[in-house]
Design a protein around this motif. Sequence first.
Motif, PDB file in Angstrom:
ATOM      1  N   TYR A  57       0.853  -1.177   0.000  1.00  0.00           N
ATOM      2  CA  TYR A  57       0.000   0.000   0.000  1.00  0.00           C
ATOM      3  C   TYR A  57       0.896   1.236   0.000  1.00  0.00           C
ATOM      4  O   TYR A  57       1.781   1.372   0.843  1.00  0.00           O
ATOM      5  N   LEU A  58       0.689   2.112  -0.976  1.00  0.00           N
ATOM      6  CA  LEU A  58       1.413   3.385  -1.062  1.00  0.00           C
ATOM      7  C   LEU A  58       0.410   4.496  -0.814  1.00  0.00           C
ATOM      8  O   LEU A  58      -0.584   4.607  -1.526  1.00  0.00           O
ATOM      9  N   TRP A  59       0.678   5.326   0.181  1.00  0.00           N
ATOM     10  CA  TRP A  59      -0.268   6.371   0.546  1.00  0.00           C
ATOM     11  C   TRP A  59       0.318   7.745   0.283  1.00  0.00           C
ATOM     12  O   TRP A  59       1.522   7.958   0.427  1.00  0.00           O
ATOM     13  N   ARG A  62       3.546   8.502  -1.589  1.00  0.00           N
ATOM     14  CA  ARG A  62       4.006   7.291  -2.267  1.00  0.00           C
ATOM     15  C   ARG A  62       5.488   7.031  -2.023  1.00  0.00           C
ATOM     16  O   ARG A  62       6.175   6.434  -2.824  1.00  0.00           O
ATOM     17  N   THR A  63       5.985   7.505  -0.886  1.00  0.00           N
ATOM     18  CA  THR A  63       7.392   7.367  -0.515  1.00  0.00           C
ATOM     19  C   THR A  63       7.634   6.119   0.325  1.00  0.00           C
ATOM     20  O   THR A  63       8.673   5.488   0.214  1.00  0.00           O
ATOM     21  N   VAL A  64       6.669   5.765   1.169  1.00  0.00           N
ATOM     22  CA  VAL A  64       6.809   4.626   2.073  1.00  0.00           C
ATOM     23  C   VAL A  64       5.965   3.471   1.543  1.00  0.00           C
ATOM     24  O   VAL A  64       4.777   3.629   1.260  1.00  0.00           O
ATOM     25  N   TYR A  77       5.993  -5.267   7.117  1.00  0.00           N
ATOM     26  CA  TYR A  77       7.144  -4.362   7.159  1.00  0.00           C
ATOM     27  C   TYR A  77       6.922  -3.195   6.210  1.00  0.00           C
ATOM     28  O   TYR A  77       6.062  -3.244   5.336  1.00  0.00           O
ATOM     29  N   THR A  78       7.695  -2.147   6.421  1.00  0.00           N
ATOM     30  CA  THR A  78       7.668  -1.002   5.519  1.00  0.00           C
ATOM     31  C   THR A  78       9.058  -0.804   4.936  1.00  0.00           C
ATOM     32  O   THR A  78      10.057  -1.207   5.538  1.00  0.00           O
ATOM     33  N   GLU A  79       9.107  -0.186   3.780  1.00  0.00           N
ATOM     34  CA  GLU A  79      10.363   0.197   3.142  1.00  0.00           C
ATOM     35  C   GLU A  79      10.284   1.696   2.906  1.00  0.00           C
ATOM     36  O   GLU A  79       9.320   2.179   2.310  1.00  0.00           O
TER      37      GLU A  79
END
Length: 121
Positions: A57-59, A62-64, A77-79
């Motif tokens: 999911y990009l919110w 749209r960076t994380v 996890y997140t990137e």
Amino acid sequence: MAISGSCHCQSTRFEVDAAPETVTYCTCSICSKRGALWAYYKRADVRILSKDGQSTYLWQSRTVRHNFCSICGCTTYTESPDFSTGEPDFDNPRISINARLLDDFDLDAVPVTVIDGKNLW
């Protein structure tokens, strides 16, 4: 010492080089709804062993990249860029592991840092 973890159905499995010394609770809209406690790592310190059911999911910016298992629904996890200096460092990304998914890890034994993400961004 490496520690492993997974989502509930084990479609997403990962390993980190060491147990976290602290975890972070963020009050932003997505983190508070997901209920994750984040352990931050450099990309080189995390190995994603499988991600068969992974969705992302990009919110907003749209960076994380917020990753979760599309089979069992666990936030995994997140990137993201490294934001520790206040500015996004895209050259040194980091991965945030949902520490609630770590196996054989006493989550109550580490301090929780609260980030006021609701008002920061």
